[in-house]
Design an enzyme around this catalytic site. Structure first.
Site, PDB file in Angstrom:
ATOM      1  N   TYR A   1       9.640 -29.746  -1.304  1.00  0.00           N
ATOM      2  CA  TYR A   1       8.238 -29.338  -1.159  1.00  0.00           C
ATOM      3  C   TYR A   1       7.751 -28.562  -2.378  1.00  0.00           C
ATOM      4  CZ  TYR A   1       6.779 -30.674   3.551  1.00  0.00           C
ATOM      5  OH  TYR A   1       6.373 -31.383   4.654  1.00  0.00           O
TER       6      TYR A   1
ATOM      7  N   ASP B   1      11.785 -19.684   3.071  1.00  0.00           N
ATOM      8  CA  ASP B   1      11.765 -19.978   1.638  1.00  0.00           C
ATOM      9  C   ASP B   1      11.605 -18.729   0.785  1.00  0.00           C
ATOM     10  OD1 ASP B   1      12.171 -22.706   1.859  1.00  0.00           O
ATOM     11  OD2 ASP B   1      10.046 -23.145   2.097  1.00  0.00           O
TER      12      ASP B   1
END
Length: 635
Positions: free
Chosen positions: A377, A293
């Protein structure tokens, strides 16, 4: 060389990047002929100077400011790594990135947004959706980083795409995964290279709501009638003896710079330098599923604007963050960083049987944080400073779990979290880069010891077998610096400065206390193991090098592996009495529960840095007693 006038107003080498500097950098690369109509500005960030130069800087001295830019030509897929000096007005370095050997620059929002239109006209994708009775217009295409698996993809910018059905704008697509189908898309050519329809699985149909049964809870208000105890001046925060400089980078997010306590340095720079989310499902639809990420998505570009009463409570200081958009123009994220104090229960307490003393001091901590949303998320990163000299990092993971169709006990890699709805097992593994400087602003003179609790065998000196002691093993070279936690030994790592002693003659130090969570669980032969080697150890120790910023390497997207820390330690530099950097892997191994649906309660991971001999006594002795009328003891 293209030149412009000095375009910086920075007052310190680590001042946060400004809009004026971003504009200057864009003009420099444009003037140098490096920007075409198809060029996207992928990354613009401060190229921080050597810590020695930062340490030697004196207020009022000239400040040279360099910015690093990653550029992508969307027409060709070619990436460039450019360094400019906005002070000198020059292009310092321009390097074309080898898309095969070096990997690709991170994936851009423009590329993500192009995926659904590409699939909307792809006959194989349309057919796969039609086979399931779905209109392609009602299927949200979720593009994900491809990893490095197939030779024919090397050198091409590729994503893999999973689908989620959305019946109407209020319907949550994550509740309806169209499992069994995956598309491979070449985002430079704008075409689908393959659509694999491996499994015909039912699409989970149950709609969800985030409204639960109301709880009878009264409001909590946080008040500080005399105001805050911290001050902020030019991004420098001072509180209860602590001092540090706030930083922000679109790749790493919040950074803590030049952290000191009582005028003595502890950490030169602290950040979350990488994170990887590897999934455990080996099926042909999802075996490739793992995301970096930070390195692949630049997760801090999705930083949330925080709101009083929702994200932070109390007397708040907010910081805006200035980043570059994909056209190279500045974009301000309002309230990107939150700074506040909070009560933290009893700090120390004693009622003495001999003197009659009854004393209590409450602990409090200074909190500096930011939150970012990556697809499904949401991640918060909270740095805490305590009155007893402790430093803590806490990551908070919440949001919505990535879903699949549930396939039953014959496929033991997911939990059923709703009827027919699965949540694959996965990990969230973070790498904290801790550029240490224990009682030495330039970082020199530090040594790392691995400290274990050790049983002592029964002997003449230990006849009853009750003895135990501790072992201190110095980490002498980078080849020894890859370490694992061991909860059975209570393992910690102490960064000590042998050249500085406390009043007892002990070397001053700070100890890293890990949480003893699993490291990367993928097989050693796997592609993700090669690309996320940093996550296979709980700790790496390296000698400071300003070029070594990212534990999985500079260009993580589609990189074949062995970049970052495995390459950094090849030189096997000596580590005793030198300038050391700790790279600490921590995180979560997530076996989802029904309670994680439809939105996941916050899950926590992190680590603690505690002083060990750094102070001569408990530094929290100076915390004032409570002035509350309900807390007035004698003594």
């Amino acid at each position: 060389m293209t030149t412009t006038e000095n375009r910086t107003t920075a007052t310190h080498p680590l001042s946060r990047m400004s809009a004026e500097e971003i504009d200057a950098a864009r003009e420099l690369v444009t003037g140098a002929g490096l920007v075409q109509p198809s060029t996207v500005f992928v990354y613009v960030g401060l190229e921080e100077p050597h810590k020695r130069d930062v340490q030697e800087f004196t207020p009022g001295s000239p400040v040279e400011r360099r910015l690093r830019l990653l550029l992508l030509d969307r027409a060709t897929g070619a990436g460039r790594d450019v360094l400019v000096s906005v002070t000198a007005g020059t292009v310092v370095r321009d390097t074309e990135i080898d898309g095969v050997a070096d990997g690709q620059v991170p994936i851009t929002d423009a590329e993500f947004e192009a995926i659904e239109p590409i699939l909307a006209v792809d006959e194989a994708w349309i057919a796969a959706m039609g086979k399931r009775g779905l209109d392609v217009a009602d299927v949200r295409a979720v593009p994900l980083s491809a990893g490095s698996y197939f030779p024919d993809e090397h050198g091409h910018r590729v994503v893999r795409v999973l689908g989620f059905h959305q019946a109407d704008p209020e319907d949550l697509p994550w509740a309806h995964p169209v499992d069994g189908v995956v598309a491979y898309v070449d985002i430079t050519r704008g075409v689908t290279t393959a659509v694999h329809d491996h499994l015909d699985l039912p699409v989970p149909a149950e709609r969800v709501s985030l409204a639960g049964t109301p709880r009878d809870l009264k409001p909590i208000e946080i008040t500080q009638p005399e105001g805050r105890s911290f001050t902020v001046e030019d991004d420098v925060v001072r509180w209860a003896g602590w001092e540090f400089r706030v930083g922000f980078d679109v790749r790493e997010g919040l950074t803590i710079n030049q952290l000191s306590v009582d005028g003595r340095s502890v950490v030169h720079r602290a950040s979350i330098a990488e994170m990887v989310v590897p999934y455990a499902d080996p099926s042909p639809v999802r075996f490739w599923q793992n995301y970096f990420d930070t390195g692949e998505y630049l997760f801090a570009r999705y930083t949330n604007s925080l709101e009083l009463g929702c994200d932070c409570l109390g007397d708040i200081q907010y910081f805006d963050a200035t980043i570059a958009d994909e056209t190279g123009h500045p974009r301000v994220v309002r309230n990107a960083i939150c700074l506040h104090e909070e009560d933290y229960g009893v700090g120390w307490k004693h009622t003495d049987m001999f003197t009659g003393m009854a004393e209590t001091r409450r602990s409090r901590r200074l909190v500096i944080s930011f939150f970012t949303t990556i697809g499904n998320y949401d991640y918060g990163f909270y740095w805490y400073l305590y009155t007893d000299g402790t430093v803590q990092l806490e990551s908070k993971a919440t949001g919505i779990v990535f879903t699949s169709a549930y396939r039953g006990d014959e496929h033991p890699y997911a939990t059923e979290i709703a009827p027919g709805l699965g949540a694959p097992f996965h990990q969230h593994l973070f790498s904290a880069r801790l550029d240490m400087a224990v009682d030495a602003g330039d970082g020199s003179g530090n040594t790392v010891h691995e400290v274990d609790a050790v049983r002592v065998p029964v002997s003449e000196t230990n006849p009853y077998g009750n003895a135990f002691t501790r072992s201190l093993t110095p980490i002498t070279r980078e080849s020894e610096g890859g370490r694992l936690t061991d909860a059975t030994r209570g393992r910690t790592w102490h960064v000590v400065n042998p050249g500085k002693s406390n009043r007892l003659g002990q070397p001053v130090g700070y100890a890293l206390h890990p949480e003893n969570a699993p490291v990367l669980l993928a097989d050693d032969s796997s592609s993700i193991h090669q690309r996320a080697t940093f996550a296979t150890k709980s700790l790496w120790v390296t000698e400071y090098d300003p070029a070594e910023r990212y534990p999985a390497g500079d260009f993580v997207n589609q990189h074949p592996g062995a970049a970052g820390l495995p390459a950094f330690v090849q030189g096997d530099a000596p580590l005793e009495d030198t300038d050391v950097v700790l790279w600490h892997t921590f995180g979560l191994t997530h076996f989802p529960r029904p309670e994680d649906w439809p939105v996941m309660p916050t899950d926590y991971a992190g680590f603690v840095l505690k002083p060990v001999g750094f102070f001569d006594a408990n530094p929290a002795l100076g915390v004032p007693a409570s002035t509350s009328s309900h807390c007035r003891g004698e003594g």
